[in-house]
Design a protein around this motif. Structure first.
Motif, PDB file in Angstrom:
ATOM      1  N   ASP A   1       0.871  -1.153   0.041  1.00  0.00           N
ATOM      2  CA  ASP A   1       0.096  -0.197  -0.074  1.00  0.00           C
ATOM      3  C   ASP A   1       0.891   1.474   0.015  1.00  0.00           C
ATOM      4  OD1 ASP A   1      -2.320  -1.367  -0.172  1.00  0.00           O
ATOM      5  OD2 ASP A   1      -2.730  -1.138   1.920  1.00  0.00           O
ATOM      6  N   GLU A   2       2.009   1.030   0.608  1.00  0.00           N
ATOM      7  CA  GLU A   2       3.046   2.255   0.709  1.00  0.00           C
ATOM      8  C   GLU A   2       3.737   2.538  -0.948  1.00  0.00           C
ATOM      9  OE1 GLU A   2       6.059   1.195   3.425  1.00  0.00           O
ATOM     10  OE2 GLU A   2       4.464   1.377   4.865  1.00  0.00           O
ATOM     11  N   HIS A   3       3.462   1.601  -1.636  1.00  0.00           N
ATOM     12  CA  HIS A   3       3.949   1.617  -3.100  1.00  0.00           C
ATOM     13  C   HIS A   3       2.720   1.463  -4.063  1.00  0.00           C
ATOM     14  CE1 HIS A   3       8.063   1.670  -1.720  1.00  0.00           C
ATOM     15  NE2 HIS A   3       7.626   0.890  -0.690  1.00  0.00           N
ATOM     16  N   SER A   4       1.391   1.926  -3.689  1.00  0.00           N
ATOM     17  CA  SER A   4       0.315   1.631  -4.327  1.00  0.00           C
ATOM     18  C   SER A   4       0.274   2.040  -5.639  1.00  0.00           C
ATOM     19  CB  SER A   4      -0.816   2.114  -3.659  1.00  0.00           C
ATOM     20  OG  SER A   4      -0.984   3.491  -3.387  1.00  0.00           O
ATOM     21  N   ASN A   5       1.090   3.178  -6.149  1.00  0.00           N
ATOM     22  CA  ASN A   5       1.268   3.606  -7.521  1.00  0.00           C
ATOM     23  C   ASN A   5       2.040   2.625  -8.460  1.00  0.00           C
ATOM     24  OD1 ASN A   5      -0.340   5.912  -6.936  1.00  0.00           O
ATOM     25  ND2 ASN A   5       1.536   6.839  -6.131  1.00  0.00           N
ATOM     26  N   SER A   6       2.922   1.893  -7.668  1.00  0.00           N
ATOM     27  CA  SER A   6       3.732   0.892  -8.603  1.00  0.00           C
ATOM     28  C   SER A   6       3.296  -0.556  -8.385  1.00  0.00           C
ATOM     29  CB  SER A   6       5.181   1.051  -8.326  1.00  0.00           C
ATOM     30  OG  SER A   6       5.394   2.565  -8.195  1.00  0.00           O
ATOM     31  N   LEU A   7       2.832  -1.000  -7.216  1.00  0.00           N
ATOM     32  CA  LEU A   7       2.972  -2.550  -6.879  1.00  0.00           C
ATOM     33  C   LEU A   7       1.143  -2.792  -6.447  1.00  0.00           C
ATOM     34  CD1 LEU A   7       5.772  -2.738  -4.363  1.00  0.00           C
ATOM     35  CD2 LEU A   7       5.668  -3.177  -6.852  1.00  0.00           C
ATOM     36  N   THR A   8       0.694  -3.877  -7.190  1.00  0.00           N
ATOM     37  CA  THR A   8      -0.372  -4.233  -6.702  1.00  0.00           C
ATOM     38  C   THR A   8      -0.209  -6.006  -6.764  1.00  0.00           C
ATOM     39  OG1 THR A   8      -1.212  -4.413  -8.947  1.00  0.00           O
ATOM     40  CG2 THR A   8      -1.739  -2.421  -7.847  1.00  0.00           C
ATOM     41  N   PHE A   9      -1.464  -6.282  -6.037  1.00  0.00           N
ATOM     42  CA  PHE A   9      -1.401  -7.842  -5.995  1.00  0.00           C
ATOM     43  C   PHE A   9      -2.833  -8.335  -5.521  1.00  0.00           C
ATOM     44  CE2 PHE A   9       0.080  -7.276  -1.610  1.00  0.00           C
ATOM     45  CZ  PHE A   9      -0.467  -8.064  -0.945  1.00  0.00           C
ATOM     46  N   VAL A  10      -3.190  -9.463  -6.061  1.00  0.00           N
ATOM     47  CA  VAL A  10      -4.407 -10.083  -5.427  1.00  0.00           C
ATOM     48  C   VAL A  10      -4.140 -11.119  -4.192  1.00  0.00           C
ATOM     49  CG1 VAL A  10      -6.397 -11.577  -6.191  1.00  0.00           C
ATOM     50  CG2 VAL A  10      -5.458 -10.332  -7.823  1.00  0.00           C
ATOM     51  N   PRO A  11      -4.765 -10.563  -3.244  1.00  0.00           N
ATOM     52  CA  PRO A  11      -4.432 -11.444  -1.965  1.00  0.00           C
ATOM     53  C   PRO A  11      -4.434 -13.097  -1.980  1.00  0.00           C
ATOM     54  CG  PRO A  11      -5.799  -9.368  -1.206  1.00  0.00           C
ATOM     55  CD  PRO A  11      -5.668  -9.630  -2.857  1.00  0.00           C
ATOM     56  N   PRO A  12      -3.514 -13.586  -1.821  1.00  0.00           N
ATOM     57  CA  PRO A  12      -3.668 -15.256  -2.048  1.00  0.00           C
ATOM     58  C   PRO A  12      -4.604 -15.538  -0.899  1.00  0.00           C
ATOM     59  CG  PRO A  12      -1.983 -14.721  -0.518  1.00  0.00           C
ATOM     60  CD  PRO A  12      -2.344 -13.397  -0.913  1.00  0.00           C
ATOM     61  N   LYS A  13      -5.508 -16.888  -1.461  1.00  0.00           N
ATOM     62  CA  LYS A  13      -6.435 -17.474  -0.383  1.00  0.00           C
ATOM     63  C   LYS A  13      -5.628 -18.728   0.329  1.00  0.00           C
ATOM     64  CE  LYS A  13     -10.227 -16.813  -3.692  1.00  0.00           C
ATOM     65  NZ  LYS A  13     -11.355 -17.181  -4.328  1.00  0.00           N
ATOM     66  N   ALA A  14      -4.495 -19.310  -0.200  1.00  0.00           N
ATOM     67  CA  ALA A  14      -3.777 -20.234   0.587  1.00  0.00           C
ATOM     68  C   ALA A  14      -2.344 -20.105   0.089  1.00  0.00           C
ATOM     69  CB  ALA A  14      -4.348 -21.648   0.305  1.00  0.00           C
ATOM     70  N   GLY A  15      -1.503 -21.016   0.503  1.00  0.00           N
ATOM     71  CA  GLY A  15       0.028 -21.158   0.308  1.00  0.00           C
ATOM     72  C   GLY A  15       0.904 -20.057   0.916  1.00  0.00           C
ATOM     73  N   GLY A  16       2.149 -19.855   0.782  1.00  0.00           N
ATOM     74  CA  GLY A  16       3.114 -19.109   1.447  1.00  0.00           C
ATOM     75  C   GLY A  16       3.746 -18.189   0.780  1.00  0.00           C
ATOM     76  N   MET A  17       2.789 -17.370  -0.451  1.00  0.00           N
ATOM     77  CA  MET A  17       3.593 -16.418  -1.344  1.00  0.00           C
ATOM     78  C   MET A  17       2.591 -15.420  -1.926  1.00  0.00           C
ATOM     79  SD  MET A  17       4.297 -19.018  -4.233  1.00  0.00           S
ATOM     80  CE  MET A  17       4.427 -20.493  -3.158  1.00  0.00           C
ATOM     81  N   VAL A  18       3.218 -14.064  -2.326  1.00  0.00           N
ATOM     82  CA  VAL A  18       2.263 -13.221  -3.075  1.00  0.00           C
ATOM     83  C   VAL A  18       2.844 -13.341  -4.298  1.00  0.00           C
ATOM     84  CG1 VAL A  18       1.174 -12.141  -0.936  1.00  0.00           C
ATOM     85  CG2 VAL A  18       3.387 -11.300  -2.000  1.00  0.00           C
ATOM     86  N   PHE A  19       2.162 -12.796  -5.482  1.00  0.00           N
ATOM     87  CA  PHE A  19       2.648 -12.611  -6.415  1.00  0.00           C
ATOM     88  C   PHE A  19       2.269 -11.217  -7.044  1.00  0.00           C
ATOM     89  CE2 PHE A  19       2.698 -13.867 -11.345  1.00  0.00           C
ATOM     90  CZ  PHE A  19       3.982 -14.328 -11.463  1.00  0.00           C
ATOM     91  N   ILE A  20       3.291 -10.334  -6.964  1.00  0.00           N
ATOM     92  CA  ILE A  20       2.999  -9.025  -7.018  1.00  0.00           C
ATOM     93  C   ILE A  20       3.279  -8.449  -8.486  1.00  0.00           C
ATOM     94  CG2 ILE A  20       4.129  -6.782  -6.359  1.00  0.00           C
ATOM     95  CD1 ILE A  20       4.695  -8.192  -3.587  1.00  0.00           C
ATOM     96  N   LYS A  21       2.559  -7.495  -9.119  1.00  0.00           N
ATOM     97  CA  LYS A  21       2.702  -7.050 -10.310  1.00  0.00           C
ATOM     98  C   LYS A  21       3.259  -5.650 -10.038  1.00  0.00           C
ATOM     99  CE  LYS A  21       0.033  -5.789 -14.456  1.00  0.00           C
ATOM    100  NZ  LYS A  21      -1.404  -6.038 -15.236  1.00  0.00           N
ATOM    101  N   TYR A  22       4.057  -5.148 -10.962  1.00  0.00           N
ATOM    102  CA  TYR A  22       4.728  -3.828 -10.839  1.00  0.00           C
ATOM    103  C   TYR A  22       4.761  -3.257 -12.420  1.00  0.00           C
ATOM    104  CZ  TYR A  22       9.119  -5.780 -13.145  1.00  0.00           C
ATOM    105  OH  TYR A  22      10.121  -6.265 -13.701  1.00  0.00           O
ATOM    106  N   ASN A  23       4.951  -1.723 -12.019  1.00  0.00           N
ATOM    107  CA  ASN A  23       4.902  -0.882 -13.329  1.00  0.00           C
ATOM    108  C   ASN A  23       6.380  -0.267 -13.451  1.00  0.00           C
ATOM    109  OD1 ASN A  23       4.730   1.109 -11.498  1.00  0.00           O
ATOM    110  ND2 ASN A  23       2.605   1.671 -12.104  1.00  0.00           N
ATOM    111  N   TYR A  24       7.261  -0.780 -12.942  1.00  0.00           N
ATOM    112  CA  TYR A  24       8.841  -0.113 -12.964  1.00  0.00           C
ATOM    113  C   TYR A  24       9.242  -0.489 -14.667  1.00  0.00           C
ATOM    114  CZ  TYR A  24       8.529   0.009  -7.912  1.00  0.00           C
ATOM    115  OH  TYR A  24       8.035   0.135  -6.436  1.00  0.00           O
ATOM    116  N   PRO A  25       9.682   0.509 -15.198  1.00  0.00           N
ATOM    117  CA  PRO A  25      10.472   0.280 -16.433  1.00  0.00           C
ATOM    118  C   PRO A  25      11.681  -0.519 -16.391  1.00  0.00           C
ATOM    119  CG  PRO A  25      11.187   2.612 -15.705  1.00  0.00           C
ATOM    120  CD  PRO A  25      10.205   1.778 -14.744  1.00  0.00           C
TER     121      PRO A  25
END
Length: 372
Positions: free
Chosen positions: A290-314
């Protein structure tokens, strides 16, 4: 070389043990024996005769594994050296050269490489990020034909943490039945549900289903290298034949520890510890993103041990990962290993203090590099 390099595992093997901060771990912070077992249990292990044991898995271990699945007994179970060996054996048991396989992506891509090396044709159907990672079941059916012998799934999913709904599972089963195809599901994250409610296995939904499991992910015991296959008795007998040509047997100490860990009360204790860790670390991760909401987003996982983050850095994801590792001492897994640039994976099963330290370094590095 006739088999492609498995980039995900090779990259992790090269760097995860040499960086100051490793944020790529796909499971939970591993137990020590002292944390996991009682003094009496450790004493029992110390007197264990270090022989081979039964190569398809000890009877007590296969019985306790079978209790986790419906209408299952020890003859429906083969014990393997981790779920990685289980995947290799499953593909060689179900498929032959010229067959086709349709695989959920993104995914742990080991099966893709195995199938290619076997002379089979792998095809993809997608979890759609724009739809909160729900599966594109129309795409799945469009890839099926008379040559399709297997649908390969990962549920809960690596790397998205998506969990198929019961209706989605039933739809996959109906598609498989229509084409008389096997369903093979990697269920190594089964039990690591954020809501604490363990979801159903594919096993038991259809007579042509085989699943894998193991102690590496949801149970935080990757060093034991203990996995298993569960399927129809005749098929499992065939998998044992392949197992005789691969590793022959899992270690006897791993068998013994597995028999302890999978007892109902101990299993509940282990899973609850890891789910608690997952929920706490997901909150920390969401706050950081959320501190980097202009650049980073992810769909919260329902299970497992990880998050898969999308970024818009060049910057390409491998270049980003390499720069952070070499210049900042923090290792993240590039989305390129899943064929998805502009993403990276972070393991949220790590110790809280390590995550906080890693996020602090990441924030400073990203702000510095991209002038945020």
């Amino acid at each position: 070389m006739n088999i492609r390099t498995f980039d995900l595992e090779r990259i992790q093997s090269l760097y995860e043990n040499t960086v100051p901060i490793n944020l790529t771990e796909s499971g939970f912070h591993p137990y020590t024996l002292e944390e996991l077992l009682s003094v009496d249990q450790i004493k029992m292990l110390s007197s264990t005769v270090l022989g081979y044991g039964q190569t398809n898995g000890s009877i007590p271990l296969r019985q306790i594994v079978s209790s986790l699945y419906p209408n299952c007994n020890e003859d429906n179970v083969l014990v393997t050296n981790g779920s990685a060996e289980a995947n290799f054996i499953a593909c060689h048991t179900i498929l032959k050269p010229g067959d086709e396989m349709v695989m959920m992506v993104p995914n742990y891509m080991q099966i893709w490489g195995i199938v290619e090396e076997m002379g089979c044709t792998p095809k993809k159907f997608h979890l759609r990020e724009e739809n909160n990672w729900k599966p594109d079941l129309e795409e799945l059916e469009s890839k099926m034909n008379s040559k399709t012998k297997m649908i390969a799934l990962c549920n809960p999913n690596n790397p998205t943490g998506y969990v198929l709904t019961e209706n989605e599972m039933k739809s996959v089963v109906e598609i498989a039945k229509k084409y008389d195809a096997w369903i093979y599901c990697d269920e190594v994250y089964k039990g690591a549900d954020l809501d604490g409610i363990e979801k159903h296995s594919f096993y038991g939904m259809y007579d042509k289903v085989m699943v894998n499991g193991g102690l590496s992910k949801a149970y935080a015991l990757p060093g034991l290298r203990l996995g298993w296959l569960v399927g129809p008795e005749e098929l499992i007998a065939d998998t044992w034949a392949y197992h005789d040509y691969t590793s022959l047997t899992a270690g006897i100490l791993s068998h013994k520890i597995g028999e302890i860990v999978l007892q109902p009360e101990k299993r509940k204790e282990v899973l609850n510890r890891n789910i608690s860790m997952l929920n706490e670390n997901l909150k920390i991760t969401q706050q950081w993103a959320d501190e980097h909401s202009n650049s980073l987003t992810f769909v919260p996982p329902k299970a497992g041990g990880m998050v898969f983050i999308k970024y818009n850095y060049p910057i390409n994801s491998t270049e980003l990962s390499d720069w952070l590792r070499l210049e900042k001492g923090v290792f993240i897994l590039a989305g390129d290993v899943y064929g998805m640039d502009n993403h990276f994976r972070i393991g949220i099963g790590a110790e809280k203090k390590e995550l906080l330290k890693g996020y602090s370094i990441l924030s400073k590095a990203l702000n510095e590099r991209f002038d945020i």
